[in-house]
Structures are given as structure tokens and as C-alpha cells.
Design an enzyme around this catalytic site. Structure first.
Site, PDB file in Angstrom:
ATOM      1  CG  HIS A 143     150.102 -16.209  17.164  1.00  0.00           C
ATOM      2  ND1 HIS A 143     150.563 -17.485  17.361  1.00  0.00           N
ATOM      3  CD2 HIS A 143     150.704 -15.448  18.102  1.00  0.00           C
ATOM      4  CE1 HIS A 143     151.408 -17.490  18.369  1.00  0.00           C
ATOM      5  NE2 HIS A 143     151.510 -16.263  18.849  1.00  0.00           N
TER       6      HIS A 143
ATOM      7  CG  ASP B 174     150.624 -14.494  21.915  1.00  0.00           C
ATOM      8  OD1 ASP B 174     151.270 -15.478  21.524  1.00  0.00           O
ATOM      9  OD2 ASP B 174     150.785 -13.352  21.455  1.00  0.00           O
TER      10      ASP B 174
ATOM     11  CG  ASP C 254     155.092 -15.247  18.550  1.00  0.00           C
ATOM     12  OD1 ASP C 254     156.105 -14.626  18.210  1.00  0.00           O
ATOM     13  OD2 ASP C 254     154.309 -14.848  19.417  1.00  0.00           O
TER      14      ASP C 254
ATOM     15  CG  HIS D  20     155.011 -18.407  22.529  1.00  0.00           C
ATOM     16  ND1 HIS D  20     154.160 -19.194  21.797  1.00  0.00           N
ATOM     17  CD2 HIS D  20     154.659 -17.142  22.252  1.00  0.00           C
ATOM     18  CE1 HIS D  20     153.333 -18.424  21.111  1.00  0.00           C
ATOM     19  NE2 HIS D  20     153.611 -17.171  21.364  1.00  0.00           N
TER      20      HIS D  20
HETATM   21 ZN   LIG Z   1     152.768 -15.501  20.370  1.00  0.00          ZN
END
Ligand SMILES: [Zn+2]
Length: 1041
Positions: free
Chosen positions: A260, A262, A372, A577
Site C-alpha cells: 500500500h 499512500d 484504506d 484518501h
Molecule cells: Zn492509505
């Protein structure tokens, strides 16, 4: 060898094995201490420090200075390039040789001009394999470059992960040497750690647990760390244990490599580009070494970055995608916030994402992937299905603070009834490491035992990137099929979902939104980002619509397809997000604001170009065109620019999706208005009453609404003896996640804002517009100025608000107690609305003390209600009879400056008779958000009004008009409409453009084979079920010339 004693103590045996593999204790004599053999320093080390993120070829041209282990470099966000010269000792022939590298900055190894591996201490990647077996003829001397970013895996927070970054942090190189790696020792360590895990995880009630412990103990007995010839005997004991099979009914865990990343969070966007390279090149290396390793990768934007910055790596990703090892998933441009983006923006996430995946990897994704995000809109199932997706993977609801979500595998039914299959990895994480606890938790924690016998297991360091390691793969491989443990299979998401689908008959269904009972502050934090997002959604809507009309009307006009794609992709990127949610660092927020500014300025230019094309050749009174981009006719007061740089108010009527000439500036020529003018009366006590014949609002000297009457019925909307427009301040100190969380206990600290800086003053005197304004001292440091505005013919009163906000851990809201009783309130969401309770009966009810909405919230009883509209807010709540809108927060981490400074926003209050649907609340909220546009055009504007489309039912909203993405001639339009009332309706779409043919299509703009729409008198008939979204392709007639 001596036999094991008859009696063994559980704890001492366990700890004995632990010490044998410990990296901390007894490394002088234990097995771990033998993981590396001989070592030697690197031959030469030199470095070059830069504040920029340079491409490799530029960086290596720079002047490098001698460096050494122990050197510090920085500060935060800089980059230190190391040139590493290596000379492998002759004596190491036949051995596996590693470059061991430890630094607190994230590193990337370059070899022969290509990135080859990430080196990240926190991601357990501290060695780069130079050769698995040094051959006689292999080169002994080579030069590598290591690009070290001055940030850690999770940014550079001062003293805590989410604290604002420390700008002066220095980083250090603590190890750089060559070493012989003992693969046989590594294998035994993996076995022993797994056996320990099984012994502990299954516990003393389990027979198998003792078998694992005794096997491990026996291995320690036979294994002499100093004598590799003893290792095979130990290895054989482990193999015997791990090859004892389980039964046929064993649960199957589908392990998929993941990382993951970001897209921006505790680091800026530009660092993410490098995080992708570091993480994915490491994954590629693992794919090369492990033909069964499958890695799932989401977010088209990140792939696009790698494509442009690291073309060599990108080609390898494509190659592994062909082999089925690199699996693009998700279908979206980025992993966006699941609550705040508009319906159209959510569609565009998939439209842009799927188009990218199709173009680059030959197929669209079949799973939506959003592990997430802070909650999931009830419209997502319909949007997914419209974009070719029937499966969804996430896990964030495991973060619920109050209620434990009852499923891990289930059907999710959206607002319109669309269903998708959802899986939450039952281990409640997307960053597993392959340990026994995680695997056992995946089985025991599963809430759908008996209904689903397959689970996902996503392994690899995440959030800041990093991804899987060889050790994780080694662990998972050992556990392929071992008695007492679930079966572990390296799988793709498709294999997992196919297995779940095969046996889906027993699964339960969850209806409506997936509300996250945490992070509810993200609806409000960083108000400027929310405002920029809302404005840009509106601008892109208007630019597309006007450009599509210009395309249909003018043969010369070129639809700005490439520019719009770019603008959309920027907006979609910022709906990530941790960006739109406001949970990012200051650097990211500043970049996002400049992105929004860019969209606004390009959008303004494009609106002008489209308006010019639309009005060309139609002579009219003056060079000003008033445009209505909404699908219904509107009569509104508008401030028009007049010659000489002045402005004047005018009442303008514009048809839906069309334009009208600007009314004459000369009042004597203006048509007489049938509406009652706005009356403004100030009483001797300082209170002011505004009345437009539709509503009458009375403000007390502090600007609070003491009465709001719907004139025709005489109904009062404000609760008995209560005050509306009451600003309230709360203490806002969460448990940890500052920018994210507002806790339920903040409600216990409510304080009405009473301080006044001046009296209530009359602003606009009445007529077309009446207004009153006041100022309010919120605190010694923060002030508010508000103008309360009522226009002729307008069913709502607007509150234009400016705030100078300088607070710490305070939350500002505004409240409206309504004379309405209802157990539920209605909130607008993407392409529709839903109800939430106004009471705290159950834990599921009170966990929703702070919720999100888009443009309106309504509280209605039969026959009457009060709606609260807004132009850029998302946080709201209705408790009992009080509607409240969340205005500003003041968190200090990860951005200490979040929300500090000047804000402008507007909300509006609309009392209504009947239902909010019949009263036009939805249309009013659209009007507040999509003001009529007064656009300057070169030369005269058209003399008559014109409309391109109209829809026969007010329940159906024509949301989007744009050019189709894929059409070489460019003369096909896409229209998107949705049913907004929650009703079943047949309607006619009247098309006043020269259209040849019309078809239904999906959200990816692919023609529905059964979707031919016959055109009758320039109309097509459309049927809708509640909250259904429908898209049309309109093929325009060829140009006349
Ligand atoms: Zn995230």
C-alpha cells in the site's frame, strides 16, 4: 545423540528455541549470529547531496565527494546519492554475496543505469544480493549508486509518526559492507521461527503445538551453528513436520503480495514517485526469483508516474503482468476517499483508471481495491458494476471504534439495489508479514466461518511502501499445507474471488453505506481542500457541458479533450484518501491548493472559449452570455458585470442546459417582475426581518435566526424558543489521530459563541436582494463576519460567511433547531440520498454522531421540513431536532497549520412544505453550488434564449454532458442522468441538438448492445428505478459544411 528427556518444561523449551534464533541475545553462539559469514568494507564510497529529486543520469554527473559509514546527511526531503565501489574478495567464490546497507533514509540501488532494489531498514530490506553464487569468472569489481531520500518509510515526523515533519532532521548511513550470506542458516531460522509461532499460536491445549515445539527443540539439539554439516539433519526434522498434511476441509488462505503506497500523506507527491520505484523494483526482483509470487498493484496514477520516470522498470512490470505475476487491481486512478468525492468524480476514478489499465495492460480490472479509505458510499456498488466490476476488497471497517462489523465475506447491496461481492481480509490488515499469528488470526477472526472457506492475506510492508520480502515468501511457502494450520496458497485476487464466488450461496447481505466509526473529522479538516475540491468538480462539470454544446453547435470548435483529461486526473489525484480528507502534511495541502488553482484558471479560460463558440454568429445586444448549466430553467438574481467595470444586480431567467442574453442594464427597459420584492425591516431593538413573500426570516441583534416562516402556510421552522444560526464551539482533542478523529465526548464540551464585535447592520436594502450582516468574536483570536441574504423568488436564505480562524483543537459548528420531529434525517450522497437516525438508541446509532453529506441535509416530518444546504462543507449531524453543520476544525498533526487563516463559505436554510423532493430541495442545493455564469463573449451575444436539453421529470437529474472518451471523429456525446428522488419514473429527454442516434451505455461509455433508443420528435424515452444512474451516447449529425 542423547535422547530428549522424558519431561520437558513448556516455557523453558520455548525460550530456549527463541534464544537460538534471537537477533539480540547470545548471537555469539546462536544460529542467528551465523546468518552472515565473512565481511569486508566497500572499496570506496562517495556522495553528492542535493535538494532536488534528480533523474539518475543527471545525478551521476554531479561532483561526488569522499564519504564514509557514519556520515550524516540531510535535511528532510533532500537526497543523498552514494557512489559505491565494490571489490569482492577472491576467497568468496561459490558463496552468496550481499551488499549490506543500513540507513534511516529510504534507499534505491542503481546498477548499470537501472533501479534494481529498494533498501529500507524499516521495510526489512537491508541487503542487496550481488550474486547468489560467486562464479570463478564473475567480475569482482563493480560500481553501484544508492539514491537515499532524506525521509523514512513513514515520512519525517518529529518524535511521532503523525507529528508534522521535522524540517531539520539529519539522516545517517550506519552500514555499508560486503558480506557472505548463509542461505542454509536463513532456511533454518525461517523453520524455527514458524515452529515457535505454531507452538505459541496453537497453545498448550493443542497436540500439534507440542509437536511443533518438540521438533524445534530437537532441531536445536542436532544443530551446531559452527558446523554447517549438522544443518541438513535439523532441516530434515523441520521438513518432516511441515510435510504432515492437513485434512480436506482446511481453510484456504490466498496470499497475495501487496504494497500500500499512500499517493501523498506524510510525504509529498514527488516522493511517492520514488516510493513506487523502490517498492516495485523490489517486487519485480522477487517475481524473478519466485515464479509463483503474485503481486497486486493498485492506482493507475502511480503506474503512470513509473511509466514516465522509470521506463525500464515499467517495461518489466508489463512483462510480469503478461505472466500473471504482476496484477493491476482496483480500476481507479487513485485509491480515493470513499465519502466526499461527487458521484461524477467517483465515476471518473474508474473511467480514467480502467482506460489506463486497458491501454497499458490489455484488460480492465475486475476487482475494486480500496483497503484504506475512511468509509464507503452506498452508491459504490452501482458505480462499480457500471464500470465492469463485481468484486470489492477492503479492510478499513476493522478500525471501527464502537461496533465490530459482522462480516468478512458478504454481498454489499447499494442504494439502488446493485450488489457486489465484498471481502475484508479477516486478519484485518493489508500489510501482513507471513507470521503464524497473522495466519491463525485470519482463520479465527473470520466472521463468516461456515459460510466462506477462503480468505485473503495481503503481505508486504505498506502505507509508505516497502512491499514483500523474500523471507515473507519463504514463510508462506513452508505453510502451504501443514496439519493444524490453514492451507496457504500464493494467489491472485481473481483466484480468491473465484473461489468465494463458487460457494457464495450462504453469504449474508449488507444493505447501504459502509460507515467507518472513526476518522469522522476528515469530513471537515482542511476546509480549503474541501472547498477547492467542490469548486473544481463544479468547474469541470460546467466546462464539459458548455464545450459539448459548443461542439454540437459549431463546426470550428475543438473539444478540449486532452486538457480536460489532464484536469480531471489532477482532481482525481487530489481525491486520494489522505489529501481530500485533510490528513496530509502541510507540503501536500499546499500542493493540492495550487493544483486546484490550476484547474480553476484553466477552467475559466475553457469556459470563455466554449461560450465564444456558442455565441458566434448570433447577433445580440451585448457581449455577455448568461449560462445555466443545470437541467432546469432558473430565475435568479445575478450580479452582472457592466461596462466601465461596474456591476449591477439583475433578475435573469435562463432555460435549462442553455443560455439567455443578459438583461439590459437600463432599468427602464427591464421587464416588470411578477415576484414580490424583498422587504428589509430593522426594528428598534436591532433585529432585522427579511421577507420575499416566500420566506420571512427574523434575525436577532447577534445574527441568530429567531424565526423562519414559510409565508404561504404560516409555518414556523425554528423550534419553539430556540435560536437558529447559533455558532457553537467544542473542545476537539482526539485520542491520537488528530487530523482524522473527532470523538463522541467533544459533544460534552459544547459552548455557544456569544461574543459580539458589532451590531447587526442592514446590507442590501431590498428589492431584488435584501441582506443584513454582523460580526462575531469567536474567541480572542478568531472572528467571523456573516451576511444573511435573501433574494427575490428564492426559496432559501443564504449565509455568506467569512472566518479568520486561529485556534488549537477547537471545532466550530453552526446549529439550527427545527420545529420538526422525525426519527431520521436525510443526507445527500453521490447520485442520491440516504437516511440516518436522529437518535442514539443503539451503539450503531450513536457511533454516527458525526456524519458526512454532500450539498444538503434535510429533516422532515409529514408535510413539512427544514433543509440545510452548503456550498463546500461535508461534516454534518442531526440529533433530535437540531441540524448542525460542521464548519472548521483546528488539528495540529500531521499539519500544524491546518485550517489556520481565512475562510469563506456559504450555507443556506430552506423551510419547505411537503416532502423535500416535491419542494425542490435537491434543485435548490444544485443552484447554490452551480451559480448562473455571466460569461463575456467577443462581439455580440445571442439575442434569444436557447436550451440544449430538457427532462420531463423533476426526479431525473441530467448530471453530466461531455464528449465521449473514445471516438475518433469526436462527434459523440455522453449524457449521464440519475433518479434523485428514490422513485420509479418514466421520462422524456428532449434533445435540441442535431442528433443522429442515441444509445444507452455503461459508465465506461461502452454501448449497451440492447440499448438503442429510438428518437421521436427529438425525444428519447427513459425509465429509471430509484437512484438509478443511466448513461447515454448521443451521436451528433455530421457538420453541415
Ligand atoms: Zn492509505
Amino acid at each position: 545423540m542423547a535422547p530428549a528427556p522424558a519431561l520437558k518444561h513448556w516455557r523453558t523449551t520455548l525460550e530456549r528455541v527463541e534464544k537460538f534464533v534471537s537477533p539480540r541475545y547470545f548471537t555469539d553462539c546462536n544460529l542467528r549470529g551465523r546468518l552472515f559469514g565473512d565481511s569486508c568494507p566497500v572499496a570506496a564510497l562517495a556522495s553528492f547531496l542535493t535538494s532536488e529529486r534528480l533523474p539518475y543520469h543527471e545525478a551521476i554527473q554531479q561532483e561526488f565527494r569522499p564519504a564514509q559509514v557514519g556520515d550524516s546527511f540531510g535535511p528532510t526531503w533532500w537526497t543523498c546519492w552514494f557512489r559505491v565501489e565494490l571489490s569482492i574478495p577472491e576467497a568468496w567464490v561459490g558463496q552468496e554475496v550481499h551488499l549490506c546497507w543500513e540507513s534511516d533514509g529510504e534507499g534505491l540501488v542503481w546498477r548499470n543505469g537501472e533501479p534494481v532494489q529498494g533498501l529500507t531498514k524499516e521495510g526489512e530490506k537491508t541487503s542487496y544480493v550481488l550474486t547468489e553464487k560467486l562464479g570463478d569468472g564473475d567480475p569482482r569489481n563493480l560500481t553501484l549508486y544508492v539514491e537515499v531520500a532524506c525521509n523514512a518509510l513513514l515520512g519525517a515526523g518529529k518524535d511521532s509518526m503523525i507529528a508534522p515533519p521535522d524540517p531539520d532532521r539529519m539522516f545517517k548511513l550506519s552500514r555499508a559492507e560486503l558480506a557472505v550470506f548463509r542461505r542454509d542458516v536463513h532456511r533454518l531460522l525461517v523453520d524455527l521461527e514458524l515452529l515457535l509461532g505454531i507452538a505459541k499460536g496453537l497453545g498448550q491445549e493443542s497436540q500439534r503445538s507440542f509437536q511443533a515445539l518438540y521438533t524445534a527443540n530437537h532441531m536445536v539439539n542436532v544443530c551446531d551453528p559452527t558446523r554447517p554439516e549438522t544443518f541438513p539433519a535439523a532441516q530434515a526434522l523441520a521438513s518432516k513436520f511441515f510435510s504432515q498434511r492437513g485434512g480436506e476441509s482446511q481453510h484456504t488462505i490466498h496470499a497475495t503480495g501487496h504494497c500500500h503506497i499512500d499517493t501523498a500523506w506524510l510525504w509529498p507527491f514527488k516522493e511517492t514517485v520514488r516510493k513506487c520505484a523502490r517498492s516495485w523494483v523490489t517486487a519485480v526482483q522477487l517475481m524473478e526469483e519466485n515464479a509463483d509470487f503474485i503481486f497486486a498493484c493498485s492506482q493507475a496514477q502511480q503506474l503512470e508516474w513509473v511509466k514516465s520516470h522509470y521506463p525500464g522498470l515499467y517495461a518489466r512490470l508489463q512483462e510480469f503482468a503478461c505472466r500473471g505475476q504482476f496484477v493491476p487491481v482496483g480500476g481507479t486512478w487513485v485509491e480515493m476517499d470513499g465519502n466526499l468525492p461527487s458521484g461524477e468524480a467517483m465515476v471518473r476514478q474508474f473511467l480514467q483508471g480502467q482506460a489506463f489499465f486497458l491501454q497499458e495492460f490489455g484488460k480492465t480490472c475486475s476487482e475494486f481495491w480500496l483497503p484504506d479509505t475512511f468509509g464507503y458510499s452506498a452508491q459504490l456498488p452501482q458505480i462499480m458494476r457500471g464500470c465492469g466490476i463485481t468484486r470489492f476488497l477492503t479492510q478499513k471497517l476493522s478500525w471501527n471504534l464502537v461496533n465490530s462489523f459482522p462480516h468478512h465475506t458478504f454481498f454489499w447491496e447499494g442504494l439502488d439495489g446493485s450488489r457486489v461481492l465484498v471481502h475484508f481480509p479477516p486478519g484485518d490488515s493489508y500489510g501482513m508479514q507471513g507470521s503464524v499469528d497473522e495466519i491463525l488470526k485470519t482463520v479465527t477472526n473470520n466472521r463468516d466461518k461456515g459460510r466462506a472457506n477462503h480468505s485473503a492475506f495481503l503481505f508486504g510492508f505498506g502505507d509508505g511502501g516497502g512491499g514483500p520480502t523474500q523471507t515473507m515468501l519463504d514463510r508462506l511457502r513452508r505453510l502451504r499445507n501443514t496439519d493444524g494450520m490453514p492451507r496457504v496458497q500464493l494467489s491472485s485476487p481473481d483466484q480468491l474471488f473465484s473461489a468465494l464466488e463458487k460457494d457464495a450461496g450462504q453469504l449474508c447481505t449488507w444493505v447501504g453505506e459502509l460507515f467507518l466509526e472513526l476518522h469522522n473529522g476528515t469530513y471537515t479538516t482542511h476546509a480549503q481542500l474541501k472547498k477547492g475540491n467542490r469548486e473544481c468538480e463544479q468547474i469541470l462539470h460546467d466546462v464539459e457541458l458548455l464545450s459539448a454544446l459548443a461542439l454540437a453547435r459549431s463546426t470550428q470548435f475543438l473539444y478540449p479533450a486532452a486538457q480536460l483529461q489532464k484536469m480531471w486526473r489532477i482532481l482525481l489525484l487530489n481525491q486520494f484518501h489522505d489529501v481530500l480528507t485533510g490528513s496530509c502534511i502541510q507540503l501536500v495541502a499546499e500542493e493540492a491548493l495550487s493544483f486546484y488553482e490550476d484547474i480553476r484558471s484553466r477552467g475559466t479560460a475553457l469556459l470563455g472559449a466554449a461560450a465564444a463558440a456558442l455565441s458566434a454568429g448570433e447577433p445580440g445586444p451585448e457581449g455577455l452570455l448568461v449560462v445555466n448549466t443545470l437541467p432546469w430553467p432558473r430565475t435568479e438574481v445575478l450580479l452582472l458585470p457592466r461596462p466601465g467595470g461596474t456591476h449591477s444586480l439583475a433578475l435573469v431567467t435562463v432555460p435549462g442546459v442553455g443560455y439567455a442574453p443578459a438583461p439590459s442594464p437600463n432599468p427602464s427597459q427591464a421587464p416588470s417582475q411578477p415576484q414580490q420584492p424583498v422587504g428589509v425591516v430593522q426594528e428598534s431593538d436591532g433585529s432585522v426581518t427579511l421577507d420575499n413573500g416566500i420566506i420571512r426570516v427574523k434575525l436577532d441583534p447577534l445574527g441568530r435566526v429567531t424565526s423562519l416562516v414559510l409565508v404561504a402556510s404560516g409555518r414556523e421552522a425554528i423550534a419553539q424558543g430556540a435560536l437558529g444560526n447559533q455558532f457553537v464551539l467544542f473542545d476537539d482533542v482526539p485520542l491520537f489521530w488528530d487530523a482524522w478523529d473527532v470523538m463522541d465526548y467533544h459533544l460534552e464540551t459544547r459552548k455557544p459563541v456569544l461574543g459580539q464585535a458589532g451590531a447587526l447592520e442592514v446590507g442590501a436594502q431590498g428589492g431584488l436582494r435584501g441582506s443584513a450582516w454582523f460580526q462575531l468574536q469567536i474567541s480572542p483570536d478568531s472572528q467571523l463576519r456573516q451576511e444573511v441574504v435573501l433574494d427575490v423568488g428564492c426559496p432559501y436564505v443564504r449565509f455568506h460567511t467569512e472566518v479568520h480562524w486561529h485556534e488549537a483543537h477547537k471545532f466550530l459548528k453552526v446549529e439550527f433547531p427545527a420545529r420538526v420531529r422525525s426519527p431520521q434525517a436525510t443526507y445527500e450522497i453521490q447520485f442520491g440520498h440516504l437516511q440516518r437516525p436522529t437518535h442514539y438508541n443503539t451503539s450503531w446509532d450513536w457511533a454516527r454522531f458525526e456524519v458526512w453529506a454532500h450539498r444538503w441535509v434535510d429533516l422532515s416530518e409529514h408535510g413539512f421540513g427544514l433543509a440545510l444546504l452548503n456550498d463546500c462543507k461535508y461534516g454534518a449531524a442531526v440529533r433530535g431536532d437540531v441540524l448542525s453543520l460542521s464548519l472548521l476544525r483546528a488539528p495540529k498533526a500531521p499539519d500544524a497549520t491546518a485550517d489556520m487563516g481565512h475562510h469563506e463559505f456559504t450555507y443556506a436554510l430552506m423551510p419547505h412544505q411537503g416532502s423535500f423532493q416535491d419542494a425542490g430541495v435537491i434543485q435548490a442545493a444544485y443552484s447554490l453550488n452551480f451559480p448562473l455564469l455571466a460569461l463575456r463573449v467577443p462581439g455580440p451575444a445571442p439575442a434569444t434564449a436557447w436550451s440544449a436539453f430538457s427532462v420531463s421529470s423533476p426526479a431525473v437529474v441530467l448530471e453530466t454532458v461531455k464528449q465521449a472518451e473514445r471516438n475518433p471523429q469526436g462527434r459523440t456525446l455522453v449524457l449521464r442522468l440519475y433518479e434523485a428522488y428514490g422513485s420509479r419514473v418514466d421520462c422524456w429527454l428532449h434533445i435540441l441538438l442535431p442528433v443522429q442516434e442515441a444509445f444507452l451505455c455503461d459508465l465506461l461509455e461502452q454501448r449497451d448492445p440492447a440499448g438503442y433508443l429510438p428518437l421521436r420528435d427529438s425525444r428519447v424515452k427513459l425509465s429509471f428505478s430509484p437512484f438509478q444512474v443511466r448513461s447515454l451516447l448521443l451521436v451528433l449529425q455530421p457538420p453541415r459544411n
